[in-house]
Design a protein around this motif. Structure first.
Motif, short mmCIF file in Angstrom:
data_model
loop_
_atom_site.label_atom_id
_atom_site.label_comp_id
_atom_site.label_asym_id
_atom_site.label_seq_id
_atom_site.Cartn_x
_atom_site.Cartn_y
_atom_site.Cartn_z
N LEU A 122 0.83 -1.20 0.00
CA LEU A 122 0.00 0.00 0.00
C LEU A 122 0.87 1.25 0.00
O LEU A 122 1.83 1.35 0.78
N ILE A 123 0.53 2.19 -0.88
CA ILE A 123 1.19 3.50 -0.92
C ILE A 123 0.12 4.57 -0.75
O ILE A 123 -0.87 4.59 -1.49
N GLU A 124 0.31 5.45 0.24
CA GLU A 124 -0.66 6.51 0.51
C GLU A 124 0.05 7.86 0.61
O GLU A 124 1.28 7.93 0.67
N GLU A 125 -0.74 8.90 0.63
CA GLU A 125 -0.24 10.25 0.82
C GLU A 125 -1.06 10.91 1.92
O GLU A 125 -2.30 10.88 1.88
N ASP A 126 -0.37 11.51 2.92
CA ASP A 126 -1.11 12.15 4.01
C ASP A 126 -1.41 13.61 3.69
O ASP A 126 -1.06 14.12 2.60
N GLU A 127 -2.05 14.29 4.62
CA GLU A 127 -2.48 15.67 4.41
C GLU A 127 -1.31 16.63 4.20
O GLU A 127 -1.47 17.70 3.61
N MET A 128 -0.12 16.26 4.70
CA MET A 128 1.07 17.11 4.58
C MET A 128 1.86 16.82 3.31
O MET A 128 2.88 17.44 3.06
N GLY A 129 1.39 15.85 2.53
CA GLY A 129 2.10 15.49 1.30
C GLY A 129 3.16 14.43 1.48
O GLY A 129 3.89 14.12 0.54
N LEU A 183 14.13 -1.51 1.52
CA LEU A 183 14.14 -1.70 0.06
C LEU A 183 12.92 -1.06 -0.59
O LEU A 183 13.01 -0.55 -1.71
N TYR A 184 11.80 -1.04 0.10
CA TYR A 184 10.62 -0.37 -0.44
C TYR A 184 10.87 1.13 -0.59
O TYR A 184 10.46 1.74 -1.59
N GLN A 185 11.51 1.71 0.41
CA GLN A 185 11.83 3.14 0.31
C GLN A 185 12.79 3.38 -0.85
O GLN A 185 12.61 4.32 -1.64
N MET A 186 13.81 2.54 -0.99
CA MET A 186 14.76 2.67 -2.09
C MET A 186 14.07 2.52 -3.44
O MET A 186 14.38 3.22 -4.40
N ALA A 187 13.11 1.60 -3.50
CA ALA A 187 12.38 1.36 -4.75
C ALA A 187 11.57 2.59 -5.14
O ALA A 187 11.57 2.98 -6.31
N LEU A 188 10.90 3.19 -4.18
CA LEU A 188 10.09 4.37 -4.49
C LEU A 188 10.97 5.54 -4.91
O LEU A 188 10.63 6.28 -5.84
N LYS A 189 12.10 5.71 -4.24
CA LYS A 189 13.02 6.79 -4.61
C LYS A 189 13.55 6.59 -6.03
O LYS A 189 13.76 7.55 -6.76
N TYR A 192 9.95 9.05 -6.72
CA TYR A 192 9.62 9.69 -5.44
C TYR A 192 10.87 10.13 -4.68
O TYR A 192 10.83 10.26 -3.45
N HIS A 193 11.97 10.38 -5.38
CA HIS A 193 13.23 10.72 -4.72
C HIS A 193 13.17 12.06 -4.01
O HIS A 193 13.97 12.33 -3.10
N ASN A 194 12.25 12.94 -4.41
CA ASN A 194 12.16 14.27 -3.81
C ASN A 194 11.01 14.38 -2.81
O ASN A 194 10.60 15.48 -2.44
N ARG A 195 10.47 13.25 -2.37
CA ARG A 195 9.35 13.26 -1.42
C ARG A 195 9.79 12.72 -0.07
O ARG A 195 10.66 11.84 0.02
N ASP A 196 9.17 13.21 1.00
CA ASP A 196 9.40 12.65 2.34
C ASP A 196 8.61 11.36 2.46
O ASP A 196 7.41 11.31 2.12
N ILE A 197 9.29 10.32 2.93
CA ILE A 197 8.68 8.99 2.97
C ILE A 197 8.62 8.47 4.40
O ILE A 197 9.62 8.50 5.13
N LEU A 198 7.45 8.03 4.80
CA LEU A 198 7.26 7.34 6.08
C LEU A 198 7.00 5.87 5.79
O LEU A 198 6.36 5.53 4.79
#
Length: 267
Positions: free
Chosen positions: A146-153, A180-186, A190-196
């Motif tokens: 699952l990939i989501e986006e919160d109210e802060m982006g 690895l999921y974070q690395m995959a998204l970057k 999504y390299h310029n996004r904050d990831i939780l």
């Protein structure tokens, strides 16, 4: 590309990497020799159906269509009946078909209640990925639950786990799959996004419970993962497959006969 298309080429995955770490011989038998497993564990079968039902629910959230708790529980009953009832390839060890039916419904009910408080926007469900690590010939592939986006982006990556006991914080903070999921998204836009990162755990204890855990990964965490993957790749490339017959996976290993034959034949 679909995950089936990605699997056509030689690749590494999180499960393959973990298999190699836990037991090199397990990796060789299952992924190099491609031996057929002797059975499917009840945990694997149960987790697969839980994932399938949650994916259906999350796709309804993504599309903005109605999917009630009753719909979720009915879906689980249907898929568990379809895939597990009278399936002789599944080895039930501690539970049984009917007990796991009840546990699945309880866990999904808890998950549904938690998600009712969720206001995040769904971006992707069961999203396949592919990326390369420098120094490793094969790509890393997989599926993000699952990939989501919160109210802060912020981007939130959620991985869903079923298990018999709760996860401790150290295990979560060092979870290679989330790294690895974070690395995959970057690597895929999504390299310029904050990831939780979030681990959603559905625990099959006497009183079933759902526990979500948030965590973060730093550049240092990613660097350590890259070094580990390169070491694993060098082992695979040089046909180094060290058996670990004290692994926690041994007790319910579906390749035990092949393992015993390997030792009997002197390796």
């Amino acid at each position: 590309m679909t995950i089936e298309e990605l699997r056509i080429e030689s690749h590494l995955s999180v499960s393959a990497i973990n298999d190699y770490i836990d037991c090199g011989l397990l990796y060789k038998i299952s992924r190099i020799d491609k031996k057929e497993s002797e059975f499917i564990s009840e945990g694997l079968a149960f987790g697969s159906v839980i994932h399938e039902v949650i994916a259906i629910y999350q796709n309804h959230r993504k599309e903005g269509t109605c999917f009630t708790k009753e719909d979720m529980l009915n879906s689980f009953e249907y898929y568990w009946n379809t895939k597990a009832r009278s399936n002789e390839s599944i080895r039930f060890v501690k539970g049984d078909f009917h007990l796991l039916m009840l546990e699945g419904k309880k866990l999904l009910s808890l998950y549904f209640d938690f998600m009712m408080e969720n206001t995040f926007r769904v971006i992707g469900v069961e999203t396949p990925f592919r990326f390369k690590v420098e120094g490793v010939d094969w790509p890393i592939i997989g599926i993000i639950d699952l990939i989501e986006e919160d109210e802060m982006g912020n981007i939130i990556i959620s991985d869903i786990k079923t298990g018999k006991q709760s996860f401790d914080s150290d295990r979560i903070d060092k979870n290679l799959q989330l790294t690895l999921y974070q690395m995959a998204l970057k690597a895929n836009g999504y390299h310029n996004r904050d990831i939780l990162l979030k681990l959603d755990t559905l625990i099959k204890t006497k009183q079933p419970k759902f526990e979500p855990f948030y965590t973060l990964r730093t550049q240092e965490d990613e660097k350590r993962a890259i070094i580990k993957i390169r070491s694993i790749w060098n082992g695979i490339k040089n046909s180094i497959f060290i058996p670990n017959d004290t692994s926690w996976k041994c007790k319910e290993c579906p390749y035990k006969t092949y393992c015993n034959e390997w030792f009997k034949n002197g390796g």
